[in-house]
Design an enzyme around this catalytic site. Structure first.
Site, PDB file in Angstrom:
ATOM      1  N   HIS A  95      -2.370 -12.936  -0.911  1.00  0.00           N
ATOM      2  CA  HIS A  95      -3.572 -13.307  -0.168  1.00  0.00           C
ATOM      3  C   HIS A  95      -3.577 -14.791   0.203  1.00  0.00           C
ATOM      4  O   HIS A  95      -4.608 -15.322   0.616  1.00  0.00           O
ATOM      5  CB  HIS A  95      -4.815 -12.966  -0.982  1.00  0.00           C
ATOM      6  N   THR A  96      -2.433 -15.433   0.103  1.00  0.00           N
ATOM      7  CA  THR A  96      -2.305 -16.788   0.603  1.00  0.00           C
ATOM      8  C   THR A  96      -2.211 -16.819   2.117  1.00  0.00           C
ATOM      9  O   THR A  96      -2.278 -17.890   2.732  1.00  0.00           O
ATOM     10  CB  THR A  96      -1.073 -17.477  -0.006  1.00  0.00           C
ATOM     11  N   ASP A 144       1.968 -20.083   0.653  1.00  0.00           N
ATOM     12  CA  ASP A 144       2.126 -21.167  -0.300  1.00  0.00           C
ATOM     13  C   ASP A 144       1.223 -20.932  -1.510  1.00  0.00           C
ATOM     14  O   ASP A 144       0.603 -19.880  -1.638  1.00  0.00           O
ATOM     15  CB  ASP A 144       1.824 -22.522   0.361  1.00  0.00           C
ATOM     16  N   HIS A 155       0.823  -1.209   0.000  1.00  0.00           N
ATOM     17  CA  HIS A 155       0.000   0.000   0.000  1.00  0.00           C
ATOM     18  C   HIS A 155       0.859   1.263   0.000  1.00  0.00           C
ATOM     19  O   HIS A 155       0.413   2.302  -0.483  1.00  0.00           O
ATOM     20  CB  HIS A 155      -0.939  -0.002   1.207  1.00  0.00           C
ATOM     21  N   ASP A 156       2.057   1.175   0.523  1.00  0.00           N
ATOM     22  CA  ASP A 156       2.971   2.321   0.446  1.00  0.00           C
ATOM     23  C   ASP A 156       3.440   2.534  -0.981  1.00  0.00           C
ATOM     24  O   ASP A 156       3.347   3.639  -1.524  1.00  0.00           O
ATOM     25  CB  ASP A 156       4.164   2.091   1.365  1.00  0.00           C
ATOM     26  N   ASP A 200       8.127   5.033  -0.451  1.00  0.00           N
ATOM     27  CA  ASP A 200       8.763   6.154   0.244  1.00  0.00           C
ATOM     28  C   ASP A 200       8.310   6.312   1.689  1.00  0.00           C
ATOM     29  O   ASP A 200       8.586   7.323   2.328  1.00  0.00           O
ATOM     30  CB  ASP A 200       8.489   7.465  -0.508  1.00  0.00           C
ATOM     31  N   ASP A 250      -7.141 -17.225   2.858  1.00  0.00           N
ATOM     32  CA  ASP A 250      -6.889 -18.570   2.342  1.00  0.00           C
ATOM     33  C   ASP A 250      -7.491 -19.569   3.328  1.00  0.00           C
ATOM     34  O   ASP A 250      -6.952 -19.768   4.420  1.00  0.00           O
ATOM     35  CB  ASP A 250      -5.386 -18.803   2.195  1.00  0.00           C
TER      36      ASP A 250
END
Length: 333
Positions: free
Chosen positions: A199-200, A259, A72-73, A80, A251
């Protein structure tokens, strides 16, 4: 007439001068490198790892949260550490942007890491580099791949909340939207599918997907792409009109491990977020072959993930004399 030895000496001198100028230019552009802190803070990776291991003892989600924080940065105005800045008289914090508020977390762990790093190497290591290191170490400690983190970023003195509200991929984005947002950051379809594999592990709030369970796109019915058994499980966890802050595993197979099961879940129509399942639609799409490939080859996913993370980490970093090295990640010096 100039002698041969004099001519040779001048040629060597000129070559040395060009080399020095080249090195100065290289230093001023501040190219990222794996050994950037080799002489100034050689223990920085160990310090970061120790702090994350301590945090994991009470928070099994922290690895996923730190990875998300770095993502998200980077996607807002480059890698930064602008996302770490609190509100001030001159700054509207990106923490309060819609994609981040009540979603992105792990700020206190970054504070602890920064404090430990400052004790060992005062004024040397940027918050942006701490985020990059924390993301890699968090993934690796969860059983995921390791990659060579490029370092040398400096910290922004500004934030951009409005850009954060429009730039970040959203849980309800279509595949077209997702591709567009990644393309805007010079990331391709392979990067999209690969980095979605983050998103695992981790969690998501009912608020971010419950519309799929009851009234998808205003139809009054659930999202037809959801596996029916999985749908029932999610409806029990997130009843209609219930607490939107309840957490679900991204998951359902290996919730805390890193994984390839994220991809096999998509094949079974068990993508928690709409933006997950969009990668494996019922109709033909170029993402399907990538999902299929990763679902049967963990090493391929791991190798690609490291490459895409390095690529993402190079999104518009501040280097050289740009920005600053914040002493406190929450505020400018």
């Amino acid at each position: 007439m100039m002698s041969s030895s004099s001519s040779t000496s001048l040629t060597v001198a000129a070559a040395l001068l060009l080399l020095c100028v080249s090195m100065m230019i290289s230093g001023s552009t501040g190219q990222l490198s794996a050994n950037y802190y080799g002489h100034t803070c050689s223990t920085v990776a160990t310090i970061v790892q120790n702090q994350i291991q301590t945090a994991l003892q009470t928070d099994p989600r922290i690895g996923a949260s730190l990875l998300r924080l770095h993502f998200h940065d980077c996607f807002i105005q480059g890698c930064d550490a602008s996302i770490l800045l609190d509100d001030s008289a001159t700054i509207q914090s990106e923490k309060n942007a819609i994609p981040n508020i009540n979603s992105v977390r792990g700020y206190e762990v970054i504070d602890n890491i920064k404090s430990a790093v400052e004790s060992a190497c005062p004024g040397v290591v940027s918050c942006a580099d701490i985020l990059a290191l924390a993301a890699e170490i968090g993934v690796n400690l969860a059983g995921g791949p390791s990659w060579t983190v490029q370092l040398g970023r400096r910290d922004s003195t500004t934030a951009n909340q409005s850009l954060a509200n429009t730039t970040m991929p959203a849980p309800n984005d279509s595949l077209t939207d997702l591709k567009s947002k990644f393309s805007d950051r010079n990331m391709n379809t392979n990067d999209l599918v690969t980095l979605s594999g983050a998103h695992t592990f981790g969690r998501a709030r009912c608020l971010s997907f419950s519309y799929r369970l009851y009234n998808f796109n205003g139809t009054g019915n659930p999202d037809p792409t959801l596996n029916t058994t999985y749908l029932q499980t999610l409806q029990q966890l997130c009843p209609q009109g219930g607490n939107g802050s309840v957490l679900a595993n991204l998951d359902p197979t290996t919730s805390n491990g890193f994984d390839y099961h994220y991809y096999s879940n998509l094949q079974l129509n068990q993508g928690l977020l709409q933006s997950d399942q969009e990668l494996f639609p019922t109709s033909n799409a170029d993402t399907i072959s990538i999902v299929n490939g990763y679902s049967r080859d963990n090493n391929s996913f791991f190798n690609s993930f490291g490459q895409s993370m390095i690529k993402m980490g190079n999104l518009s970093p501040l280097t050289g004399s740009q920005g600053e090295i914040r002493l406190n990640c929450r505020q400018v010096n």
